[in-house]
Scaffold this motif. Structure first.
Motif, PDB file in Angstrom:
ATOM      1  N   TYR A  70       0.821  -1.203   0.000  1.00  0.00           N
ATOM      2  CA  TYR A  70       0.000   0.000   0.000  1.00  0.00           C
ATOM      3  C   TYR A  70       0.859   1.258   0.000  1.00  0.00           C
ATOM      4  O   TYR A  70       1.886   1.319   0.637  1.00  0.00           O
ATOM      5  N   ASN A  71       0.432   2.269  -0.728  1.00  0.00           N
ATOM      6  CA  ASN A  71       1.083   3.578  -0.815  1.00  0.00           C
ATOM      7  C   ASN A  71       2.612   3.495  -0.847  1.00  0.00           C
ATOM      8  O   ASN A  71       3.284   4.008   0.042  1.00  0.00           O
ATOM      9  N   PRO A  72       3.184   2.862  -1.872  1.00  0.00           N
ATOM     10  CA  PRO A  72       4.637   2.704  -1.896  1.00  0.00           C
ATOM     11  C   PRO A  72       5.373   4.018  -2.163  1.00  0.00           C
ATOM     12  O   PRO A  72       4.957   4.809  -3.008  1.00  0.00           O
ATOM     13  N   LEU A  73       6.431   4.240  -1.420  1.00  0.00           N
ATOM     14  CA  LEU A  73       7.377   5.325  -1.688  1.00  0.00           C
ATOM     15  C   LEU A  73       8.716   4.646  -1.918  1.00  0.00           C
ATOM     16  O   LEU A  73       9.373   4.221  -0.973  1.00  0.00           O
ATOM     17  N   SER A  74       9.067   4.495  -3.183  1.00  0.00           N
ATOM     18  CA  SER A  74      10.290   3.795  -3.548  1.00  0.00           C
ATOM     19  C   SER A  74      11.383   4.814  -3.834  1.00  0.00           C
ATOM     20  O   SER A  74      11.157   5.784  -4.555  1.00  0.00           O
ATOM     21  N   PHE A  75      12.563   4.576  -3.267  1.00  0.00           N
ATOM     22  CA  PHE A  75      13.676   5.501  -3.477  1.00  0.00           C
ATOM     23  C   PHE A  75      14.995   4.779  -3.288  1.00  0.00           C
ATOM     24  O   PHE A  75      15.081   3.783  -2.595  1.00  0.00           O
ATOM     25  N   SER A  76      16.007   5.306  -3.974  1.00  0.00           N
ATOM     26  CA  SER A  76      17.362   4.834  -3.705  1.00  0.00           C
ATOM     27  C   SER A  76      18.201   5.997  -3.187  1.00  0.00           C
ATOM     28  O   SER A  76      19.140   5.800  -2.440  1.00  0.00           O
ATOM     29  N   ARG A  77      17.809   7.189  -3.579  1.00  0.00           N
ATOM     30  CA  ARG A  77      18.480   8.391  -3.068  1.00  0.00           C
ATOM     31  C   ARG A  77      17.427   9.483  -2.903  1.00  0.00           C
ATOM     32  O   ARG A  77      16.706   9.803  -3.846  1.00  0.00           O
ATOM     33  N   ILE A  78      17.352  10.038  -1.694  1.00  0.00           N
ATOM     34  CA  ILE A  78      16.364  11.076  -1.404  1.00  0.00           C
ATOM     35  C   ILE A  78      16.929  11.969  -0.307  1.00  0.00           C
ATOM     36  O   ILE A  78      17.654  11.507   0.571  1.00  0.00           O
ATOM     37  N   THR A  79      16.613  13.241  -0.377  1.00  0.00           N
ATOM     38  CA  THR A  79      17.073  14.160   0.665  1.00  0.00           C
ATOM     39  C   THR A  79      16.104  14.111   1.841  1.00  0.00           C
ATOM     40  O   THR A  79      14.960  13.662   1.710  1.00  0.00           O
ATOM     41  N   ARG A  91      -0.785   6.008   5.891  1.00  0.00           N
ATOM     42  CA  ARG A  91      -0.105   4.710   5.811  1.00  0.00           C
ATOM     43  C   ARG A  91       0.750   4.687   4.564  1.00  0.00           C
ATOM     44  O   ARG A  91       0.287   5.049   3.493  1.00  0.00           O
ATOM     45  N   LEU A  92       1.984   4.215   4.712  1.00  0.00           N
ATOM     46  CA  LEU A  92       2.808   4.077   3.530  1.00  0.00           C
ATOM     47  C   LEU A  92       3.863   3.013   3.712  1.00  0.00           C
ATOM     48  O   LEU A  92       4.184   2.605   4.833  1.00  0.00           O
ATOM     49  N   LEU A 119      -5.701  -9.074  -1.083  1.00  0.00           N
ATOM     50  CA  LEU A 119      -5.446  -9.627   0.245  1.00  0.00           C
ATOM     51  C   LEU A 119      -4.943  -8.536   1.186  1.00  0.00           C
ATOM     52  O   LEU A 119      -5.427  -8.414   2.312  1.00  0.00           O
ATOM     53  N   TYR A 120      -3.993  -7.732   0.739  1.00  0.00           N
ATOM     54  CA  TYR A 120      -3.466  -6.666   1.585  1.00  0.00           C
ATOM     55  C   TYR A 120      -4.541  -5.623   1.906  1.00  0.00           C
ATOM     56  O   TYR A 120      -4.585  -5.089   3.013  1.00  0.00           O
ATOM     57  N   LYS A 121      -5.408  -5.332   0.964  1.00  0.00           N
ATOM     58  CA  LYS A 121      -6.508  -4.401   1.226  1.00  0.00           C
ATOM     59  C   LYS A 121      -7.445  -4.952   2.306  1.00  0.00           C
ATOM     60  O   LYS A 121      -7.870  -4.226   3.195  1.00  0.00           O
ATOM     61  N   ARG A 122      -7.742  -6.245   2.206  1.00  0.00           N
ATOM     62  CA  ARG A 122      -8.598  -6.849   3.219  1.00  0.00           C
ATOM     63  C   ARG A 122      -7.935  -6.837   4.592  1.00  0.00           C
ATOM     64  O   ARG A 122      -8.587  -6.561   5.604  1.00  0.00           O
ATOM     65  N   LEU A 123      -6.619  -7.126   4.627  1.00  0.00           N
ATOM     66  CA  LEU A 123      -5.904  -7.098   5.900  1.00  0.00           C
ATOM     67  C   LEU A 123      -5.894  -5.679   6.497  1.00  0.00           C
ATOM     68  O   LEU A 123      -6.042  -5.525   7.709  1.00  0.00           O
ATOM     69  N   ALA A 124      -5.732  -4.671   5.638  1.00  0.00           N
ATOM     70  CA  ALA A 124      -5.745  -3.286   6.117  1.00  0.00           C
ATOM     71  C   ALA A 124      -7.117  -2.921   6.685  1.00  0.00           C
ATOM     72  O   ALA A 124      -7.209  -2.244   7.709  1.00  0.00           O
TER      73      ALA A 124
END
Length: 167
Positions: free
Chosen positions: A28-37, A50-51, A158-163
Protein backbone atom coordinates in the motif's frame (compact mmCIF):
# COMPACT_ATOMS: atom_id res chain seq x y z
CA UNK A 1 1.76 -1.03 18.00
CA UNK A 2 5.13 -1.45 16.29
CA UNK A 3 5.55 -2.54 12.68
CA UNK A 4 8.07 -5.01 11.31
CA UNK A 5 10.69 -3.46 9.04
CA UNK A 6 13.00 -5.54 6.85
CA UNK A 7 16.56 -5.17 5.64
CA UNK A 8 17.91 -7.65 3.10
CA UNK A 9 21.65 -7.71 2.46
CA UNK A 10 23.04 -9.85 -0.33
CA UNK A 11 25.70 -9.73 -3.03
CA UNK A 12 25.16 -8.29 -6.51
CA UNK A 13 22.75 -10.13 -8.82
CA UNK A 14 20.83 -11.74 -5.96
CA UNK A 15 17.46 -10.25 -7.01
CA UNK A 16 17.26 -7.26 -4.64
CA UNK A 17 15.99 -4.80 -7.27
CA UNK A 18 13.44 -7.30 -8.58
CA UNK A 19 12.18 -7.96 -5.07
CA UNK A 20 11.76 -4.21 -4.47
CA UNK A 21 9.81 -3.86 -7.73
CA UNK A 22 7.55 -6.78 -6.84
CA UNK A 23 6.93 -5.48 -3.32
CA UNK A 24 6.08 -2.06 -4.76
CA UNK A 25 3.31 -3.68 -6.83
CA UNK A 26 1.61 -5.44 -3.92
CA UNK A 27 2.00 -3.07 -0.97
CA UNK A 28 0.00 0.00 0.00
CA UNK A 29 1.08 3.58 -0.82
CA UNK A 30 4.64 2.70 -1.90
CA UNK A 31 7.38 5.32 -1.69
CA UNK A 32 10.29 3.80 -3.55
CA UNK A 33 13.68 5.50 -3.48
CA UNK A 34 17.36 4.83 -3.71
CA UNK A 35 18.48 8.39 -3.07
CA UNK A 36 16.36 11.08 -1.40
CA UNK A 37 17.07 14.16 0.66
CA UNK A 38 15.71 14.66 4.15
CA UNK A 39 13.49 17.55 2.98
CA UNK A 40 12.10 15.56 0.03
CA UNK A 41 11.43 12.60 2.33
CA UNK A 42 9.46 14.85 4.70
CA UNK A 43 7.44 16.25 1.79
CA UNK A 44 6.61 12.79 0.43
CA UNK A 45 5.65 11.38 3.84
CA UNK A 46 3.78 14.49 5.01
CA UNK A 47 0.09 13.82 5.65
CA UNK A 48 0.16 10.24 4.32
CA UNK A 49 -1.51 8.08 6.92
CA UNK A 50 -0.11 4.71 5.81
CA UNK A 51 2.81 4.08 3.53
CA UNK A 52 5.44 1.56 2.54
CA UNK A 53 9.00 2.83 2.28
CA UNK A 54 11.06 0.83 -0.21
CA UNK A 55 14.77 1.55 -0.45
CA UNK A 56 16.65 -0.32 -3.17
CA UNK A 57 20.11 1.01 -2.23
CA UNK A 58 20.58 1.56 1.47
CA UNK A 59 24.24 2.56 1.16
CA UNK A 60 23.26 6.04 -0.08
CA UNK A 61 20.59 6.41 2.59
CA UNK A 62 22.86 5.33 5.44
CA UNK A 63 25.32 8.13 4.60
CA UNK A 64 22.69 10.84 5.19
CA UNK A 65 22.52 11.32 8.96
CA UNK A 66 19.62 13.81 8.80
CA UNK A 67 17.55 11.39 6.73
CA UNK A 68 18.39 8.53 9.10
CA UNK A 69 17.15 10.55 12.11
CA UNK A 70 13.92 11.41 10.28
CA UNK A 71 13.42 7.76 9.30
CA UNK A 72 14.00 6.71 12.91
CA UNK A 73 11.11 8.96 13.92
CA UNK A 74 8.81 7.58 11.23
CA UNK A 75 9.71 3.92 11.79
CA UNK A 76 9.93 4.07 15.58
CA UNK A 77 7.21 3.67 18.16
CA UNK A 78 6.34 7.38 17.93
CA UNK A 79 5.71 7.15 14.15
CA UNK A 80 5.98 10.90 13.72
CA UNK A 81 7.93 13.74 12.19
CA UNK A 82 8.51 17.05 13.93
CA UNK A 83 10.22 19.76 11.90
CA UNK A 84 10.68 23.30 13.12
CA UNK A 85 12.75 25.61 10.92
CA UNK A 86 12.51 29.27 9.93
CA UNK A 87 10.71 28.30 6.74
CA UNK A 88 8.36 25.59 7.95
CA UNK A 89 6.82 23.99 10.96
CA UNK A 90 5.47 20.48 10.65
CA UNK A 91 4.30 17.98 13.19
CA UNK A 92 2.43 14.88 12.07
CA UNK A 93 2.00 11.18 12.70
CA UNK A 94 2.15 8.43 10.12
CA UNK A 95 2.15 4.65 9.96
CA UNK A 96 4.95 3.29 7.78
CA UNK A 97 6.70 0.03 7.05
CA UNK A 98 10.19 -0.22 5.56
CA UNK A 99 11.90 -2.67 3.23
CA UNK A 100 15.53 -1.92 2.47
CA UNK A 101 18.00 -3.69 0.20
CA UNK A 102 21.72 -3.47 -0.22
CA UNK A 103 25.11 -5.07 -0.19
CA UNK A 104 26.45 -6.46 3.10
CA UNK A 105 29.22 -3.86 2.92
CA UNK A 106 26.52 -1.19 3.37
CA UNK A 107 26.50 -1.92 7.09
CA UNK A 108 29.21 0.57 7.82
CA UNK A 109 29.86 3.28 10.35
CA UNK A 110 27.15 5.38 8.69
CA UNK A 111 24.20 3.45 10.01
CA UNK A 112 23.15 4.64 13.40
CA UNK A 113 22.18 2.37 16.24
CA UNK A 114 18.67 3.86 16.38
CA UNK A 115 17.74 2.76 12.88
CA UNK A 116 19.33 -0.69 12.92
CA UNK A 117 17.47 -1.65 16.08
CA UNK A 118 14.18 -0.97 14.26
CA UNK A 119 15.01 -3.37 11.39
CA UNK A 120 14.96 -7.13 11.00
CA UNK A 121 18.11 -7.85 8.97
CA UNK A 122 18.51 -10.85 6.70
CA UNK A 123 21.92 -11.52 5.14
CA UNK A 124 21.95 -13.86 2.15
CA UNK A 125 25.03 -15.39 0.57
CA UNK A 126 24.98 -18.06 -2.14
CA UNK A 127 27.86 -20.43 -2.66
CA UNK A 128 28.92 -21.38 -6.19
CA UNK A 129 26.70 -24.50 -6.33
CA UNK A 130 23.62 -22.52 -5.21
CA UNK A 131 24.29 -19.86 -7.85
CA UNK A 132 24.50 -22.55 -10.54
CA UNK A 133 21.24 -24.14 -9.32
CA UNK A 134 19.44 -20.78 -9.24
CA UNK A 135 20.63 -20.01 -12.77
CA UNK A 136 19.52 -23.44 -13.98
CA UNK A 137 16.02 -23.03 -12.50
CA UNK A 138 15.63 -19.52 -13.90
CA UNK A 139 16.64 -20.69 -17.38
CA UNK A 140 14.43 -23.77 -17.11
CA UNK A 141 11.34 -21.72 -16.19
CA UNK A 142 11.76 -18.79 -18.56
CA UNK A 143 8.67 -18.32 -20.74
CA UNK A 144 6.89 -21.21 -18.98
CA UNK A 145 3.50 -20.30 -17.56
CA UNK A 146 2.84 -21.58 -14.05
CA UNK A 147 -0.75 -22.80 -13.69
CA UNK A 148 -0.62 -22.29 -9.89
CA UNK A 149 0.60 -18.73 -10.21
CA UNK A 150 -0.99 -16.18 -7.90
CA UNK A 151 -1.92 -13.00 -9.74
CA UNK A 152 -0.70 -9.65 -8.37
CA UNK A 153 -4.30 -8.44 -8.09
CA UNK A 154 -5.00 -11.33 -5.69
CA UNK A 155 -2.12 -10.20 -3.49
CA UNK A 156 -3.22 -6.55 -3.61
CA UNK A 157 -6.78 -7.55 -2.66
CA UNK A 158 -5.45 -9.63 0.25
CA UNK A 159 -3.47 -6.67 1.58
CA UNK A 160 -6.51 -4.40 1.23
CA UNK A 161 -8.60 -6.85 3.22
CA UNK A 162 -5.90 -7.10 5.90
CA UNK A 163 -5.75 -3.29 6.12
CA UNK A 164 -9.54 -3.10 6.53
CA UNK A 165 -9.41 -5.69 9.31
CA UNK A 166 -6.74 -3.69 11.15
CA UNK A 167 -8.73 -0.44 11.03
Amino acid sequence: RPNIHGLILSPSSAGKTTLCEMFQEITYNPLSFSRITDAEFEDKVYSVNRLSLINSDISKTFRNSDLIKTMEGVLGEESKIEVFTKRKERKFKTNAIFLGMGLPEALTKYISYGLIQRLVPKVIFHDKEEQIEIGRRVNQNMNVENKNKIDNTDIVNLYKRLAMIQD
